[in-house]
Each structure stands twice: as C-alpha cells, then as structure tokens.
Design a protein around this motif. Structure first.
Motif, mmCIF file in Angstrom:
data_model
loop_
_atom_site.group_PDB
_atom_site.id
_atom_site.type_symbol
_atom_site.label_atom_id
_atom_site.label_comp_id
_atom_site.label_asym_id
_atom_site.label_seq_id
_atom_site.Cartn_x
_atom_site.Cartn_y
_atom_site.Cartn_z
ATOM 1 N N TYR A 21 0.907 -0.712 0.184
ATOM 2 C CA TYR A 21 0.114 -0.132 0.258
ATOM 3 C C TYR A 21 0.899 0.819 -0.096
ATOM 4 C CZ TYR A 21 -3.246 3.982 1.915
ATOM 5 O OH TYR A 21 -4.217 4.881 1.830
ATOM 6 N N TYR A 22 1.663 1.300 1.127
ATOM 7 C CA TYR A 22 2.694 2.289 0.680
ATOM 8 C C TYR A 22 3.954 2.827 -0.004
ATOM 9 C CZ TYR A 22 2.324 2.863 6.281
ATOM 10 O OH TYR A 22 2.022 2.800 7.238
ATOM 11 N N ILE A 46 14.299 0.265 4.447
ATOM 12 C CA ILE A 46 14.085 0.033 5.300
ATOM 13 C C ILE A 46 13.730 1.505 6.620
ATOM 14 C CG2 ILE A 46 14.263 -1.279 7.616
ATOM 15 C CD1 ILE A 46 13.691 -2.886 5.613
ATOM 16 N N GLU A 47 14.882 2.483 6.044
ATOM 17 C CA GLU A 47 14.773 3.352 6.519
ATOM 18 C C GLU A 47 13.682 4.661 6.619
ATOM 19 O OE1 GLU A 47 19.307 4.714 6.451
ATOM 20 O OE2 GLU A 47 19.657 2.876 7.506
ATOM 21 N N TRP A 48 13.975 4.286 5.300
ATOM 22 C CA TRP A 48 12.832 4.951 4.824
ATOM 23 C C TRP A 48 11.362 5.097 5.387
ATOM 24 C CZ3 TRP A 48 13.312 9.898 1.988
ATOM 25 C CH2 TRP A 48 11.911 10.085 1.609
ATOM 26 N N ILE A 49 11.184 3.132 5.912
ATOM 27 C CA ILE A 49 9.809 3.063 6.085
ATOM 28 C C ILE A 49 9.821 3.245 7.778
ATOM 29 C CG2 ILE A 49 8.408 0.740 7.152
ATOM 30 C CD1 ILE A 49 9.897 -0.773 3.939
ATOM 31 N N GLU A 50 10.623 2.815 8.902
ATOM 32 C CA GLU A 50 10.790 4.019 9.901
ATOM 33 C C GLU A 50 10.392 5.275 9.909
ATOM 34 O OE1 GLU A 50 10.639 1.689 12.119
ATOM 35 O OE2 GLU A 50 10.971 -0.784 10.832
ATOM 36 N N MET A 51 10.527 5.727 8.732
ATOM 37 C CA MET A 51 10.253 7.403 9.341
ATOM 38 C C MET A 51 9.226 7.638 8.814
ATOM 39 S SD MET A 51 9.859 10.420 6.671
ATOM 40 C CE MET A 51 9.911 9.465 5.342
ATOM 41 N N ILE A 52 8.399 6.602 7.941
ATOM 42 C CA ILE A 52 6.865 7.380 7.848
ATOM 43 C C ILE A 52 6.028 6.197 8.793
ATOM 44 C CG2 ILE A 52 5.063 5.900 6.102
ATOM 45 C CD1 ILE A 52 6.683 5.614 4.012
ATOM 46 N N LYS A 53 6.650 5.182 9.398
ATOM 47 C CA LYS A 53 6.328 4.688 10.656
ATOM 48 C C LYS A 53 5.599 5.592 12.048
ATOM 49 C CE LYS A 53 6.963 1.102 13.121
ATOM 50 N NZ LYS A 53 7.633 0.091 13.309
ATOM 51 N N CYS A 54 7.118 5.937 11.635
ATOM 52 C CA CYS A 54 7.065 7.412 12.795
ATOM 53 C C CYS A 54 6.243 8.319 12.397
ATOM 54 C CB CYS A 54 8.009 8.297 12.969
ATOM 55 S SG CYS A 54 8.676 9.513 13.955
#
Length: 142
Positions: A21-22, A46-54
């Motif tokens: 979805y992202y 993975i780091e980009w995904i973590e930023m989105i999660k934040c």
C-alpha cells in the motif's frame, strides 16, 4: 543488503499488504525488483519505512506524509518547509500528550478511589451520582 518483502515486513513490524500500500501510494520510492520480479528492499528503504511509521504514529495523515516525501525528494530546497511541517506535528503531539497526561491523572485518581474502598473493605452500593460526589470530594482533598 537486500530484504524480501517478508523480511522487510518482519524488520519493520508492518504487514506485506501495508508495504505494498505504501508503495502504491508513492510513499516508498522505487522498490527494486529481483530478476524473478520479487520486491527487494534495501537498508535505505527500511529506514524510509521507519520514518513513515514514525509519522503515522504521530497521526500524520497519509496525504501529509506524501507531501512531506515529495518535498524530501526535492532535496535541500525544501528543508524549511519540511522543518515547518515537523514543527506542526511536534506541537500536535505535545497537545495530545498533555491531554493524555490529564486523562491518566484522572484515571489514577479513580483507581485510588476504588482501591480505598477495597482496602477498607467498604464496598458499598452507591448510585452513579453518589459515587461521583464521593470521588469529587476525594479529588478536592488531593
């Protein structure tokens, strides 16, 4: 290092459908594919995904995250605008934290109220209004 969708999901704590979805929404920039067509996530992904999660944890709407990402892709020319966005998210979080702290304080008082009855073995039948009056009296004494 390259990660499969399953590994990326495990590393980030998200589901594979959420990752897709992202990607579909344009929040993940060009996830590479293996020769067999499987997604291959990099450490940067993975780091980009973590930023989105934040941002999602901060209740930032998807449309705002997409705006932030489009600005981030522009590079240093958008730093001020991104900083202002993050400042707004920070202020929103601080308001929510204050409200949650106030709510927690009330819950703790209510718990103390009930514990006092149990500790004194004075569990009695009270109407809601009678209980509220006793609770309010206890709060005033605090």
């Amino acid at each position: 290092m390259k990660y499969s969708a399953k590994e990326a999901a495990k590393l980030t704590g998200l589901t594979i459908p959420t990752l897709r979805y992202y990607e579909k929404e344009g929040m993940l920039l060009e996830i590479k594919r293996s020769k067999s067509g499987n997604r291959e996530y990099t450490q940067a992904d993975i780091e980009w995904i973590e930023m989105i999660k934040c941002l999602r944890t901060a209740d930032v709407p998807i449309r705002e995250i997409k705006k932030y990402i489009s600005l981030a892709v522009q590079g240093s020319t958008s730093v001020v605008e991104r900083m202002e966005m993050i400042q707004t998210y920070k202020m929103d979080l601080e308001k929510k934290m204050k409200l949650l702290q106030e709510t927690l304080n009330i819950v703790n008082l209510k718990l103390k109220f009930y514990q006092s009855f149990v500790e004194r073995n004075e569990i009695k039948e009270l109407t809601y209004l009678e209980e509220w009056k006793e609770f309010s009296k206890m709060c005033e004494e605090e």
